[in-house]
Scaffold this motif. Sequence first.
Motif, PDB file in Angstrom:
ATOM      1  N   ILE A 136      -5.532  -8.781   6.983  1.00 12.23           N
ATOM      2  CA  ILE A 136      -5.857  -7.049   6.850  1.00 12.23           C
ATOM      3  C   ILE A 136      -4.335  -6.930   5.617  1.00 12.23           C
ATOM      4  CG2 ILE A 136      -4.526  -5.275   7.788  1.00 12.23           C
ATOM      5  CD1 ILE A 136      -5.219  -5.416  10.265  1.00 12.23           C
ATOM      6  N   HIS A 137      -3.473  -7.619   5.800  1.00 11.95           N
ATOM      7  CA  HIS A 137      -2.449  -7.450   4.972  1.00 11.95           C
ATOM      8  C   HIS A 137      -2.648  -7.711   3.436  1.00 11.95           C
ATOM      9  CE1 HIS A 137       2.220  -7.794   3.013  1.00 11.95           C
ATOM     10  NE2 HIS A 137       1.845  -7.228   4.134  1.00 11.95           N
ATOM     11  N   TRP A 138      -3.999  -8.838   3.270  1.00 10.17           N
ATOM     12  CA  TRP A 138      -3.546  -9.268   1.453  1.00 10.17           C
ATOM     13  C   TRP A 138      -4.742  -9.767   1.723  1.00 10.17           C
ATOM     14  CZ3 TRP A 138      -3.169  -5.909  -2.704  1.00 10.17           C
ATOM     15  CH2 TRP A 138      -3.391  -6.280  -3.946  1.00 10.17           C
ATOM     16  N   ARG A 149       0.396  -1.834   0.762  1.00  3.62           N
ATOM     17  CA  ARG A 149       1.136  -0.874   1.253  1.00  3.62           C
ATOM     18  C   ARG A 149       2.397  -1.770   1.060  1.00  3.62           C
ATOM     19  NH1 ARG A 149      -2.647   4.041   1.218  1.00  3.62           N
ATOM     20  NH2 ARG A 149      -0.721   4.876  -0.184  1.00  3.62           N
ATOM     21  N   HIS A 150       3.070  -0.866  -0.735  1.00  7.13           N
ATOM     22  CA  HIS A 150       4.340  -1.825  -1.163  1.00  7.13           C
ATOM     23  C   HIS A 150       4.559  -0.493  -2.058  1.00  7.13           C
ATOM     24  CE1 HIS A 150       2.973  -5.805   0.989  1.00  7.13           C
ATOM     25  NE2 HIS A 150       3.920  -5.184   1.941  1.00  7.13           N
ATOM     26  N   HIS A 151       6.227  -0.554  -2.008  1.00  4.72           N
ATOM     27  CA  HIS A 151       6.264   0.457  -3.278  1.00  4.72           C
ATOM     28  C   HIS A 151       6.571   1.987  -3.163  1.00  4.72           C
ATOM     29  CE1 HIS A 151       6.488  -3.803  -4.241  1.00  4.72           C
ATOM     30  NE2 HIS A 151       8.565  -3.440  -4.438  1.00  4.72           N
ATOM     31  N   TRP A 158       2.590   2.793   6.791  1.00  5.79           N
ATOM     32  CA  TRP A 158       1.616   1.449   7.199  1.00  5.79           C
ATOM     33  C   TRP A 158       2.259   0.454   7.729  1.00  5.79           C
ATOM     34  CZ3 TRP A 158       0.245  -3.623   6.219  1.00  5.79           C
ATOM     35  CH2 TRP A 158      -1.098  -3.319   5.788  1.00  5.79           C
ATOM     36  N   HIS A 159       3.006  -0.449   7.516  1.00 15.44           N
ATOM     37  CA  HIS A 159       3.384  -1.690   8.379  1.00 15.44           C
ATOM     38  C   HIS A 159       3.894  -1.204   9.871  1.00 15.44           C
ATOM     39  CE1 HIS A 159       3.581  -3.096   4.124  1.00 15.44           C
ATOM     40  NE2 HIS A 159       3.845  -4.231   4.262  1.00 15.44           N
ATOM     41  N   ARG A 160       4.415   0.267   9.782  1.00 14.38           N
ATOM     42  CA  ARG A 160       4.451   0.639  11.487  1.00 14.38           C
ATOM     43  C   ARG A 160       3.061   1.012  12.708  1.00 14.38           C
ATOM     44  NH1 ARG A 160       8.848   5.046  12.920  1.00 14.38           N
ATOM     45  NH2 ARG A 160      10.187   3.379  12.875  1.00 14.38           N
ATOM     46  N   ALA A 276      15.669  -4.695  -0.303  1.00 17.81           N
ATOM     47  CA  ALA A 276      16.263  -5.882   0.567  1.00 17.81           C
ATOM     48  C   ALA A 276      14.556  -6.730   0.985  1.00 17.81           C
ATOM     49  CB  ALA A 276      16.549  -5.144   2.407  1.00 17.81           C
ATOM     50  N   HIS A 277      13.988  -5.565   1.505  1.00 19.76           N
ATOM     51  CA  HIS A 277      12.553  -6.632   1.948  1.00 19.76           C
ATOM     52  C   HIS A 277      11.725  -7.489   1.209  1.00 19.76           C
ATOM     53  CE1 HIS A 277       7.850  -6.239   1.440  1.00 19.76           C
ATOM     54  NE2 HIS A 277       8.442  -6.387   2.462  1.00 19.76           N
ATOM     55  N   ASP A 278      11.307  -7.140  -0.602  1.00 23.77           N
ATOM     56  CA  ASP A 278      11.324  -7.948  -1.550  1.00 23.77           C
ATOM     57  C   ASP A 278      11.974  -9.611  -1.086  1.00 23.77           C
ATOM     58  OD1 ASP A 278       9.900  -5.726  -1.388  1.00 23.77           O
ATOM     59  OD2 ASP A 278       9.420  -5.205  -4.038  1.00 23.77           O
ATOM     60  N   GLY A 280      14.210 -10.387   0.558  1.00 22.84           N
ATOM     61  CA  GLY A 280      14.320 -11.187   2.356  1.00 22.84           C
ATOM     62  C   GLY A 280      12.154 -11.819   2.287  1.00 22.84           C
ATOM     63  N   HIS A 281      11.422 -11.350   1.837  1.00 26.17           N
ATOM     64  CA  HIS A 281      10.552 -12.021   1.616  1.00 26.17           C
ATOM     65  C   HIS A 281      10.639 -13.315   0.580  1.00 26.17           C
ATOM     66  CE1 HIS A 281       6.590 -10.733   3.720  1.00 26.17           C
ATOM     67  NE2 HIS A 281       6.862  -8.695   3.177  1.00 26.17           N
ATOM     68  N   GLY A 282      11.090 -13.493  -0.337  1.00 26.30           N
ATOM     69  CA  GLY A 282      11.038 -14.322  -0.827  1.00 26.30           C
ATOM     70  C   GLY A 282      12.097 -15.278  -0.543  1.00 26.30           C
ATOM     71  N   HIS A 299       6.105 -16.076  11.739  1.00 27.07           N
ATOM     72  CA  HIS A 299       7.225 -15.314  11.294  1.00 27.07           C
ATOM     73  C   HIS A 299       7.306 -13.829   9.996  1.00 27.07           C
ATOM     74  CE1 HIS A 299      11.622 -15.080  10.850  1.00 27.07           C
ATOM     75  NE2 HIS A 299      11.665 -15.055   9.619  1.00 27.07           N
ATOM     76  N   PHE A 300       6.491 -13.590   9.618  1.00 33.06           N
ATOM     77  CA  PHE A 300       6.054 -12.684   8.836  1.00 33.06           C
ATOM     78  C   PHE A 300       5.705 -11.530  10.290  1.00 33.06           C
ATOM     79  CE2 PHE A 300       3.262  -9.038   8.476  1.00 33.06           C
ATOM     80  CZ  PHE A 300       3.491  -8.831   7.449  1.00 33.06           C
ATOM     81  N   TRP A 301       5.814 -12.366  11.159  1.00 37.98           N
ATOM     82  CA  TRP A 301       5.844 -10.907  12.397  1.00 37.98           C
ATOM     83  C   TRP A 301       7.241 -10.347  13.058  1.00 37.98           C
ATOM     84  CZ3 TRP A 301       1.137  -7.848  12.055  1.00 37.98           C
ATOM     85  CH2 TRP A 301       0.550  -8.488  11.341  1.00 37.98           C
ATOM     86  N   PHE A 302       7.854 -11.441  13.008  1.00 31.04           N
ATOM     87  CA  PHE A 302       9.401 -11.287  13.513  1.00 31.04           C
ATOM     88  C   PHE A 302       9.934 -10.890  12.056  1.00 31.04           C
ATOM     89  CE2 PHE A 302       7.955 -15.498  15.719  1.00 31.04           C
ATOM     90  CZ  PHE A 302       7.422 -14.864  16.293  1.00 31.04           C
ATOM     91  N   PHE A 303      10.137 -11.074  10.924  1.00 27.13           N
ATOM     92  CA  PHE A 303      10.446 -10.480   9.516  1.00 27.13           C
ATOM     93  C   PHE A 303      10.380  -9.285   9.857  1.00 27.13           C
ATOM     94  CE2 PHE A 303       9.538  -9.947   5.661  1.00 27.13           C
ATOM     95  CZ  PHE A 303      10.754  -9.990   4.735  1.00 27.13           C
ATOM     96  N   HIS A 304       8.569  -8.762   9.989  1.00 25.06           N
ATOM     97  CA  HIS A 304       8.686  -7.484   9.206  1.00 25.06           C
ATOM     98  C   HIS A 304       9.142  -5.952  10.450  1.00 25.06           C
ATOM     99  CE1 HIS A 304       6.963  -5.596   6.162  1.00 25.06           C
ATOM    100  NE2 HIS A 304       6.809  -6.672   5.659  1.00 25.06           N
ATOM    101  N   CYS A 305       8.729  -7.088  11.831  1.00 28.49           N
ATOM    102  CA  CYS A 305       9.236  -5.853  12.843  1.00 28.49           C
ATOM    103  C   CYS A 305      10.398  -5.381  12.883  1.00 28.49           C
ATOM    104  CB  CYS A 305       8.819  -6.809  14.475  1.00 28.49           C
ATOM    105  SG  CYS A 305       8.982  -5.985  15.789  1.00 28.49           S
ATOM    106  N   ILE A 432      10.949  -8.665  -6.879  1.00 26.45           N
ATOM    107  CA  ILE A 432      10.196  -7.964  -6.501  1.00 26.45           C
ATOM    108  C   ILE A 432       8.888  -9.001  -6.304  1.00 26.45           C
ATOM    109  CG2 ILE A 432       8.062  -5.960  -7.638  1.00 26.45           C
ATOM    110  CD1 ILE A 432      11.401  -5.839  -7.981  1.00 26.45           C
ATOM    111  N   PHE A 433       8.558  -8.307  -5.008  1.00 24.06           N
ATOM    112  CA  PHE A 433       7.581  -9.103  -3.904  1.00 24.06           C
ATOM    113  C   PHE A 433       6.110  -8.102  -4.305  1.00 24.06           C
ATOM    114  CE2 PHE A 433       5.261  -8.349   0.285  1.00 24.06           C
ATOM    115  CZ  PHE A 433       4.794  -9.460   0.529  1.00 24.06           C
ATOM    116  N   GLN A 434       5.259  -8.533  -4.695  1.00 30.05           N
ATOM    117  CA  GLN A 434       3.528  -8.216  -5.505  1.00 30.05           C
ATOM    118  C   GLN A 434       2.903  -9.199  -5.557  1.00 30.05           C
ATOM    119  OE1 GLN A 434       4.303  -6.263  -9.058  1.00 30.05           O
ATOM    120  NE2 GLN A 434       3.943  -8.417 -10.401  1.00 30.05           N
TER     121      GLN A 434
END
Length: 502
Positions: A136-138, A149-151, A158-160, A276-278, A280-282, A299-305, A432-434
Amino acid sequence: MEHPIEFPTYEEHIKDLFTQADKGCMRFALDLSTYDGVMEKANQILSRVKAGTMPPPDENRRWSAEQVETFENWVKNGFQRVRAYLVRPSNKQVVRKDLLNLTGEEIALLQKAFQGLRDRDSDISDKFSFFNLAGIHWYPGPRRYIHCRHHDNEYNPWHRAYLIVFENALRSIEGCETVTLPYWDILGDELPNWVFEEPFFPYSYPHDLLDFTGDEVAIDAGTPIQRFSAAIIKQNIFARLSPVPSSISTALAAPTWERFNGWSGSTSLHNAIIEAHDNGHGACGPTISRPSTAAFDPHFWFFHCNWDRLWWKWQTEHRATSIALFKSKLEEADGWLDNKPSNILKPFNVRSLDMIDSASWNVGYEAPSRGERTDDRTFVMASGRALGAEAFKISSLETVSVRVKNINRLKIIGSFAIDLNVNGETIRSTRIFQPDEASECDTCQKKGIFSKDFLVQRDELPPGAEIRVRIRRFLIDGREEEIPLSEAGNPNINVRFLLDQE
Ligand SMILES: [Cu+2]
């Protein structure tokens, strides 16, 4: 159809409302055989089927009341095309815990639930497999299945919704009805070993990942995800140049929504929680640093939580938990919180408005295992924002803002970093996470041009210092490449002093 469908989609519920006879006899006026054809004339169709004038009443083809209502719901909810994921509150209170605080039993339950979702991967049509939920994410394309849905204001709401859908899917595994998604406190201790063991690692794509066009394979089935070790991740988060800790504290201290979120409203400044999020992804590894593949790393799921937790923490500390309170924290227009079809957070059945109050979804968070401190020092711009009546400390003249203005990210392919270089040494850096296809993505296009303020101490800029900006983009194989600023919209650099507000 026995009951009207509350959140119908074209593919699942609307398409088959039209018979071959309907399509044939209406061809002169409208095309009932395609999504676009039906969507364009949806309001006319609705008034005809409601009145019963279409399909022809004499032939006993009149739609039932349930069918009419289903069609009306489809129009009201913004013409969802495919794969609607229902966001439903859990019937019991969910308390998400720091993953470092899970008991052995809780870890075992989480393993079972993740394994259960992965076991569904073999069936590519299963909407609730790990692969399809991550998708769903991309990626995988084509474009209509892609939801970036970023920036923007919608990034957090959306992420909630996404986390709730995923957590409910975990709970749908037999025996896992009480499982809860834990969060990874990004500023806490190193990730525990179990996050690097089955079923959380390794993971290989069970199917080809189609690209943005849907015509070509971007990543072959069988390719494994890549993640850094726990030690490297921690090192990246706390590296000298990492803005993660400071941008989290800036965000948590922010008095308004826009300053918490970054990139909101009329300013496109890369700061606060999205910065911070962008970054953190990197910090976590090659797979998670690209929007197209990020959610395929478990790990994305724990990270985004954790980003959801930090949003809720900010909401709680700044009295912004209900929709009315939340609106009182807005500096700019609140149209994105209206109850209108265009505000639907596709592919979910909710709007940003619905996602503000986490408590209404029965989701809450337990405090992390370490204490959490918020630094409430805020800066104001010396020009423009400061009011004559406010007092300022002279010591504040030590802080300087170096603004890299008007970076055109639509010209840059994929995630990238901006470095501030003084006399040949990088003193600040951010990411920048894009997506690779930012230039074609509707969300990215809304905020294609942005600016970055680097805060530096005056003694870091000695008289005569040469200030340079570098942009590095990250390639799919983990390498990076510097690109000339002329290929990033030729941003300019402004240097300003900042004043500390008394
Ligand atoms: Cu993210």
